[in-house]
Scaffold this motif. Structure first.
Motif: not given
Length: 355
Positions: A14, A17, A170
């Motif tokens: 991950s 953003r 995202g």
């Protein structure tokens, strides 16, 4: 496009953003105008230093640059990525760097996201200033495997494949944009499900009927002015600022819309916006070259339904937007009509019925 080097993309970690405008070195474009049948040039050899050509500008946010793999003492990681992006742009444009330089066009690569071997950004070919020539712009996604970058330009299957397999952006944005720009997953019709570039229930003057971004086809664009002067999203979707004065909104129905020459501009780095979202006001901004006479909104329609067209602009002719069906004539001529209401020619007021 550069073919994938592997049939699968590895799993990724991950990442944060999208970064805001304050950390970006802004580069720009206005619009693509090119026939899908344009001749395809061969990509430059991998060892050609495209990124250091005199008419190339490469920018990257510090965080994105630091996350890019590769790079040597002689070549930065961002320049290695830019080389691959520029090679795909030249192939898509059917051109070479020397030809673009002779036309007074620059190439800009703006690297906006990078994480775990993937990158996302904007690729631009500018237009000469104060001319009717047209700039071109694509979002791009890239994947690094081994020592090479695989690049997909917006509207190609490769773009959608790379983006959907990454952790860039995202999760909802990534999945929606990947699906909405994949020619295998979308279809378009004369009913676009798209309104006009101002508030539903209001009117503006159509100052220019269907025309291209330059003198040629497709006649994908129309100009609007007057009313309260505000440009607003013709349908909801993910909005990307490509320069300070030009926004692209990618919708979920196989289309996207462009808004150019905007002033009092809102920077939108991939925001999920609704129908009618404020984008800016009519103006004369020419952030990637070209020209504008008289403040207006240059509004254009793009589609992702042809795997050979890479998200090119499409003709307004025969398509219904804002409740009006467009008919083209000579450039900036033509008209719009609505059953039971009538016909409006350039210089007339067009009410936005929505979609």
């Amino acid at each position: 496009m550069t073919p994938p080097t592997s049939p699968a993309f590895r799993a990724r970690l991950s990442r944060p953003r999208f970064l805001g405008a304050a950390t970006l070195s802004l580069t720009a474009a206005t619009a693509l105008v090119v026939s899908a049948s344009a001749a395809q040039a061969q990509p430059a050899p991998a060892d050609t230093p495209l990124a250091i050509a005199p008419n190339v500008e490469v920018t990257a946010d510090d965080t994105a640059a630091g996350a890019l793999p590769g790079g040597t003492a002689g070549t930065t990681a961002e320049n290695l990525l830019a080389d691959a992006v520029i090679a795909d742009v030249l192939q898509a444009r059917g051109s070479g760097m020397s030809a673009l330089d002779a036309q007074d066009r620059d190439v800009r690569v703006d690297i906006r996201e990078a994480s775990d071997g993937s990158a996302f950004g904007v690729a631009i070919v500018t237009a000469p200033s104060a001319t009717e020539e047209s700039p071109y712009a694509w979002l791009f996604a890239a994947d690094h495997e081994g020592s090479e970058w695989t690049v997909g330009l917006e509207g190609t299957e490769v773009f959608s494949e790379i983006l959907s397999a990454s952790t860039l952006l995202g999760e909802e944005e990534r999945e929606t944009v990947a699906d909405s720009t994949n020619p295998d997953k979308v279809s378009a019709s004369s009913y676009t499900g798209v309104g006009l570039p101002y508030s539903i229930g209001s009117s503006m003057i159509m100052t220019g009927g269907p025309h291209g971004f330059s003198s040629g086809h497709p006649y994908s664009s129309a100009d609007f002015a007057g009313g309260n002067g505000q440009a607003r999203a013709a349908r909801g979707g993910y909005a990307y600022s490509l320069c300070t004065g030009w926004t692209r909104v990618i919708h979920n129905n196989g289309y996207s819309t462009d808004y150019y020459h905007l002033e009092n501009y809102q920077w939108l780095p991939g925001n999920n916006v609704g129908t009618g979202h404020y984008l800016g006001t009519q103006g004369n901004s020419v952030c990637a070259g070209g020209s504008s006479t008289g403040a207006h909104i240059h509004f254009a329609l793009r589609a992702y339904t042809d795997p050979n067209a890479a998200g090119w602009y499409v003709a307004l002719h025969g398509r219904t937007l804002g409740g009006w069906t467009f008919q083209e004539g000579a450039a900036y001529g033509g008209y719009v009509y609505r059953s039971g209401v009538g016909t409006v020619y350039p210089g007339g007021s067009v009410y936005n019925y929505g979609f």
